[in-house]
Each structure stands twice: as C-alpha cells, then as structure tokens.
Design a protein around this motif. Structure first.
Motif, PDB file in Angstrom:
ATOM      1  N   HIS A  29      -2.599  -5.979  -4.912  1.00 54.82           N
ATOM      2  CA  HIS A  29      -3.760  -6.785  -5.283  1.00 54.82           C
ATOM      3  C   HIS A  29      -3.499  -8.277  -5.065  1.00 54.82           C
ATOM      4  N   ALA A  30      -2.283  -8.728  -5.329  1.00 56.04           N
ATOM      5  CA  ALA A  30      -1.929 -10.136  -5.095  1.00 56.04           C
ATOM      6  C   ALA A  30      -1.995 -10.462  -3.606  1.00 56.04           C
ATOM      7  N   ALA A  31      -1.503  -9.560  -2.770  1.00 58.35           N
ATOM      8  CA  ALA A  31      -1.533  -9.786  -1.321  1.00 58.35           C
ATOM      9  C   ALA A  31      -2.975  -9.795  -0.798  1.00 58.35           C
ATOM     10  N   ARG A  32      -3.818  -8.893  -1.340  1.00 58.13           N
ATOM     11  CA  ARG A  32      -5.236  -8.878  -0.937  1.00 58.13           C
ATOM     12  C   ARG A  32      -5.931 -10.179  -1.344  1.00 58.13           C
ATOM     13  N   GLU A  33      -5.628 -10.668  -2.554  1.00 59.08           N
ATOM     14  CA  GLU A  33      -6.200 -11.930  -3.046  1.00 59.08           C
ATOM     15  C   GLU A  33      -5.763 -13.095  -2.144  1.00 59.08           C
ATOM     16  N   ARG A  64       0.844  -1.204   0.000  1.00 60.47           N
ATOM     17  CA  ARG A  64       0.000   0.000   0.000  1.00 60.47           C
ATOM     18  C   ARG A  64       0.881   1.256   0.000  1.00 60.47           C
ATOM     19  N   GLU A  65       2.006   1.176   0.693  1.00 59.67           N
ATOM     20  CA  GLU A  65       2.892   2.336   0.812  1.00 59.67           C
ATOM     21  C   GLU A  65       3.673   2.608  -0.470  1.00 59.67           C
ATOM     22  N   GLU A  66       3.607   1.679  -1.432  1.00 58.67           N
ATOM     23  CA  GLU A  66       4.326   1.874  -2.697  1.00 58.67           C
ATOM     24  C   GLU A  66       3.629   2.878  -3.612  1.00 58.67           C
ATOM     25  N   GLY A  67       2.446   3.299  -3.267  1.00 62.08           N
ATOM     26  CA  GLY A  67       1.788   4.334  -4.071  1.00 62.08           C
ATOM     27  C   GLY A  67       0.461   3.900  -4.650  1.00 62.08           C
ATOM     28  N   ASP A  68       0.214   4.327  -5.881  1.00 61.23           N
ATOM     29  CA  ASP A  68      -1.053   4.153  -6.590  1.00 61.23           C
ATOM     30  C   ASP A  68      -1.562   2.710  -6.524  1.00 61.23           C
ATOM     31  N   LEU A  69      -2.700   2.496  -5.861  1.00 63.38           N
ATOM     32  CA  LEU A  69      -3.237   1.150  -5.671  1.00 63.38           C
ATOM     33  C   LEU A  69      -3.829   0.558  -6.940  1.00 63.38           C
ATOM     34  N   LYS A  70      -4.261   1.425  -7.879  1.00 64.21           N
ATOM     35  CA  LYS A  70      -4.871   0.915  -9.109  1.00 64.21           C
ATOM     36  C   LYS A  70      -3.897   0.081  -9.926  1.00 64.21           C
ATOM     37  N   GLU A  71      -2.634   0.469  -9.920  1.00 66.12           N
ATOM     38  CA  GLU A  71      -1.639  -0.219 -10.745  1.00 66.12           C
ATOM     39  C   GLU A  71      -0.619  -0.972  -9.891  1.00 66.12           C
TER      40      GLU A  71
END
Length: 164
Positions: free
Chosen positions: A51-55, A39-46
């Motif tokens: 997204h892999a960690a959330r999955e 999340r701290e890496e920036g833009d969540l859309k890309e």
C-alpha cells in the motif's frame, strides 16, 4: 486545455523542473518493482509495503503530470527588468499600513521560487494582483479574506536571483 495559464519561468527554474521530471520518469520502474515485490509477499489487505508503494506511485504520477503540464505551458524568459516596478519574478519589499516592519517576498509561482528561502506569493493572489504594476513608493489596497481592506506600500522591487 484551452484555459491553461501561461507560467513564466527563468531558464534556471525551467531546467531545474525539467531535471526533476526526468528523474521522476526514470524512477518509475523502481516504484513498479517495489509494488511487484510487495505483491508477491502475499495477502494485499494487510500488506503495508504494498500500500505504501502504491501511494508513492500515485503521488509520483500526479507530480509527473503536474510538471508535464507546467513545462508544456511555460514560457521561458529573461529575468524581469530592474525598474522598480512590481511584477512576477521580483522580490518585493512592502510595508502594511499600521505596521513598523517591512515584509519581503517573491512574487511568482510556487515552482519558480521552490528552492528559495523567501515566502512566495502568486501574482494571482489578492496581494499579488494589488501590487502588479506598482512603482516603488506607491500604495495600493486589497481586500482581506475577512472583507476588510488592507493598504500596502511598495518599498522596493528588485529582480529575483538564485544566488545564495
């Protein structure tokens, strides 16, 4: 839940599933930390890592809930008697009418036979229901998905063991 089905497990299977559950619960903070770092890496859309960690978190939580429910409703019992009768926890050898080869499988829940090399058929499946209570040498019939009736003969029924 009032419609919970009881799942019979051997002590070995119960212990194996309980161990898996404990490991998954211990691993929760690791997945949460990975989500936070991503999340701290920036833009969540890309952000593919996010997204892999959330999955992964979603799948882990679903498995945790499944194991908790399974273990909550499980009955731990002794291995079934070696009496030549088809039932849950037995390795069944069957021959289908018109077939020259025998087929061998475990009649149990997926969780019970998760580590084995045998195919696992549920006692709730059409084949499983047809064979429940059959004695060695007895033939039974069950309906196939296409509506045809299949005749099957129980050749042998022995208790399942985990030994390799």
């Amino acid at each position: 839940m009032s419609d919970t089905k009881v799942t019979w497990l051997t002590q070995d299977a119960y212990d194996r599933l309980k161990h898996e559950l404990d490991e998954m619960i211990e691993n929760r903070p690791v997945i949460a930390a990975r989500i936070n770092d991503s999340r701290e890496e920036g833009d969540l859309k890309e952000n593919g890592g996010y997204h892999a960690a959330r999955e992964e978190q979603g799948q882990a939580e679903a498995r945790i809930r499944h194991l908790q429910e399974l273990l909550r409703s499980a009955k731990v019992g002794e291995a079934p008697a070696n009496d030549g009768t088809a039932g849950p926890g037995k390795v069944l050898t069957v021959r289908y009418e018109g077939d020259d080869e025998d087929e061998k499988f475990l009649l149990a829940t997926r969780e019970e036979g998760a580590e084995g090399e045998l195919d696992v058929y549920s006692p709730e499946s059409p084949l499983g229901k047809a064979l429940l209570g059959a004695k060695e040498g007895e033939s039974r019939e069950y309906e196939l998905p296409n509506g045809k009736v299949q005749k099957v003969t129980l050749v042998k029924a022995v208790p399942y063991t985990d030994e390799k």
